[in-house]
Design an enzyme around this catalytic site. Structure first.
Site, PDB file in Angstrom:
ATOM      1  N   GLY A 160      26.403 -11.749  42.997  1.00 29.33           N
ATOM      2  CA  GLY A 160      25.824 -10.931  41.934  1.00 29.33           C
ATOM      3  C   GLY A 160      26.256  -9.487  42.114  1.00 29.33           C
ATOM      4  O   GLY A 160      27.316  -9.208  42.672  1.00 29.33           O
ATOM      5  N   GLN A 184      26.029 -21.299  40.025  1.00 27.51           N
ATOM      6  CA  GLN A 184      27.188 -21.730  39.229  1.00 27.51           C
ATOM      7  C   GLN A 184      28.346 -20.766  39.462  1.00 27.51           C
ATOM      8  O   GLN A 184      28.140 -19.647  39.925  1.00 27.51           O
ATOM      9  CB  GLN A 184      26.842 -21.770  37.733  1.00 27.51           C
ATOM     10  N   PRO A 185      29.579 -21.209  39.139  1.00 28.09           N
ATOM     11  CA  PRO A 185      30.733 -20.315  39.292  1.00 28.09           C
ATOM     12  C   PRO A 185      30.586 -19.076  38.405  1.00 28.09           C
ATOM     13  O   PRO A 185      30.008 -19.154  37.322  1.00 28.09           O
ATOM     14  CB  PRO A 185      31.924 -21.173  38.826  1.00 28.09           C
ATOM     15  N   ARG A 243      16.745 -11.633  51.411  1.00 33.07           N
ATOM     16  CA  ARG A 243      15.331 -11.822  51.724  1.00 33.07           C
ATOM     17  C   ARG A 243      15.241 -12.712  52.958  1.00 33.07           C
ATOM     18  O   ARG A 243      16.016 -13.658  53.113  1.00 33.07           O
ATOM     19  CB  ARG A 243      14.568 -12.476  50.557  1.00 33.07           C
ATOM     20  N   ASP A 267      18.843  -7.535  57.965  1.00 35.71           N
ATOM     21  CA  ASP A 267      18.069  -6.390  57.478  1.00 35.71           C
ATOM     22  C   ASP A 267      16.733  -6.863  56.918  1.00 35.71           C
ATOM     23  O   ASP A 267      15.894  -6.050  56.544  1.00 35.71           O
ATOM     24  CB  ASP A 267      18.850  -5.627  56.399  1.00 35.71           C
ATOM     25  N   GLU A 272       7.795  -9.485  57.724  1.00 38.13           N
ATOM     26  CA  GLU A 272       8.185  -8.079  57.865  1.00 38.13           C
ATOM     27  C   GLU A 272       6.918  -7.248  57.986  1.00 38.13           C
ATOM     28  O   GLU A 272       6.052  -7.368  57.136  1.00 38.13           O
ATOM     29  CB  GLU A 272       9.012  -7.622  56.656  1.00 38.13           C
ATOM     30  N   HIS A 291      14.587  -3.565  57.184  1.00 36.48           N
ATOM     31  CA  HIS A 291      14.697  -3.639  55.718  1.00 36.48           C
ATOM     32  C   HIS A 291      14.979  -2.250  55.127  1.00 36.48           C
ATOM     33  O   HIS A 291      14.186  -1.710  54.352  1.00 36.48           O
ATOM     34  CB  HIS A 291      13.426  -4.240  55.108  1.00 36.48           C
ATOM     35  N   SER A 294      18.220  -0.176  50.907  1.00 34.18           N
ATOM     36  CA  SER A 294      18.312   0.835  49.845  1.00 34.18           C
ATOM     37  C   SER A 294      17.910   2.225  50.327  1.00 34.18           C
ATOM     38  O   SER A 294      17.727   3.137  49.521  1.00 34.18           O
ATOM     39  CB  SER A 294      17.424   0.432  48.662  1.00 34.18           C
TER      40      SER A 294
END
Length: 326
Positions: A160, A184-185, A243, A267, A272, A291, A294
Site C-alpha cells: 500500500g 490481491q495483485p 501492527r 516497531d 504495547e 512504536h 510516525s
C-alpha cells in the site's frame, strides 16, 4: 456549525491540532490533558453527550464507549492511519462518521522502516553496546558482521502507501528483486519496482528481507507464524512496522532463538508497551522500538491538524479531508 458542538479529545496532542479546534466557532473542547492514555472511566465519562470524539490508536472505541456517548455522537476522528482500535461494525450501525489520517505519515513511517531494517541487519544496537561495554578490542574480520541490501531480494507484505514508500527508499541500495503479497495483485503499485506478486509462502522462502507494512485485519492477524518463519532463510531479516498482532510473537521468539531466521526488527508489539521482562527483549538479534513510526515533529503536527479538520468537517456535515467510508 449552527449550534455549539461539544467534542472530547482523549490525549494531549500537538498544539497545532488543538488550535484548529479551539479557534473553530461554536466548538467546545474537553480534553484529557496528559501524555498518558485516558483511563477507561475518564473516557466513558468524557465522551458522554458529546457530538465529536478525537481519539488515538491506543484508545479502544467499542460498544461500551459508544453507549456511554449516547445518540449525540456523530463523528469519530482518529489521529492514526490504522483503525483496528475502532469497533467499525458498531460505529456503522449507529451512523457515526469516521475520519483518519492516511498519507501524511507515509514518509516518516517508511523512513523509520528503512532505519530499523538497517539497524537490525547491520547489528547497530549490538555494536553500540559493544563499544560502551568494552567488547571492542581490535578490528576482527568476522566480528559484528551482518547482512547487506545490495543484490538482495526484499519481500513486502502489503504494498500500500507505506509499502511502496519503503520499496522506493530501498531500491537505491541496490536491491535486486522486490516481491510482494496482499489480498490481491496491485500492478499499478508494483510497476515502479518491477515487484512480483507472489503467495505468502513463496515470499517467505525467497526473501532476504521481509518487511511487514499491511493493515491489521482478521486475515492478517497472526499471519507471520511458525509456518511462515520455518520457510524463511536462516540468513533472512524480518521487519514489522505495521501492527503487532500480525505476528505470533512466541513463534518469532522461537525462530530467533533457534537460528531459523537471522534477526528481527519490530516497531510494533503485542501488547504495547512490551513488558520489560519480555523474552524478546533478552535477544541480541531482536531490535525493538516503542512504536515511533510516525514520530517526527512535522508529521505528528500534520496528523493532529488533519484529525481536527476531519472532526470539524464531519460535525458541520461537510466532506472530510480523509473519511473512512464504512
Amino acid at each position: 456549525m449552527r449550534r455549539a458542538m461539544a467534542v472530547f479529545v482523549t490525549r494531549r496532542i500537538p498544539a497545532e491540532g488543538m488550535r484548529v479546534l479551539s479557534e473553530a466557532a461554536g466548538c467546545r473542547v474537553q480534553q484529557w490533558d496528559s501524555e498518558e492514555p485516558v483511563p477507561r472511566r475518564e473516557l466513558l465519562a468524557g465522551v458522554a453527550g458529546k457530538q465529536g470524539l478525537l481519539c488515538l490508536l491506543s484508545d479502544r472505541i467499542d460498544a461500551e464507549v459508544l453507549d456511554a456517548a449516547g445518540p449525540s455522537l456523530k463523528v469519530i476522528s482518529t489521529m492514526s492511519v490504522g483503525f483496528d482500535h475502532l469497533a467499525l461494525d458498531e460505529i456503522k450501525k449507529r451512523g457515526i462518521r469516521v475520519g483518519y489520517t492516511p498519507d501524511v505519515l507515509t514518509d516518516a513511517t517508511a523512513e523509520l522502516s528503512v532505519g530499523l531494517l538497517l539497524a537490525t541487519c547491520r547489528r547497530l544496537p549490538e555494536a553500540v553496546a559493544e563499544v560502551k561495554t568494552g567488547g571492542w578490542t581490535t578490528w576482527k574480520p568476522l566480528w559484528m558482521c551482518g547482512y547487506g541490501l545490495s543484490g538482495s531480494t526484499v519481500g513486502i507484505i502489503g504494498l500500500g502507501r507505506i509499502g511502496q514508500a519503503v520499496a522506493r527508499r530501498l531500491k537505491p541500495f541496490g536491491v535486486k528483486n522486490f516481491l510482494y503479497t496482499g489480498s490481491q495483485p496491485k500492478p499499478e503499485n508494483a510497476a515502479e519496482f518491477q515487484a512480483e506478486f507472489v503467495p505468502l509462502t513463496k515470499l517467505a522462502q525467497e526473501s532476504d528481507f521481509v518487511v511487514v507494512t499491511c493493515a491489521l485485519t482478521p486475515d492478517t492477524q497472526g499471519m507471520c507464524n511458525k509456518d511462515f518463519f520455518s520457510r524463511m532463510k536462516k540468513t533472512s531479516v524480518f521487519i514489522n512496522t505495521s501492527r503487532g498482532a500480525v505476528v505470533n510473537q512466541e513463534d518469532l521468539y522461537d525462530a530467533l532463538v533457534s537460528g531459523q531466521i537471522a534477526a528481527a526488527g519490530l516497531d510494533v508489539t503485542t501488547p504495547e508497551p512490551l513488558p520489560t521482562d519480555h523474552p524478546l527483549l533478552k535477544l541480541r538479534n531482536c531490535v525493538i522500538l516503542p512504536h515511533i513510526g510516525s514520530a517526527t515533529y512535522a508529521t505528528r503536527s500534520t496528523m493532529a491538524v488533519l484529525a481536527a479538520d476531519n472532526l470539524l468537517a464531519g460535525l458541520r456535515g461537510k466532506p472530510m479531508p480523509h473519511e473512512l467510508l464504512l
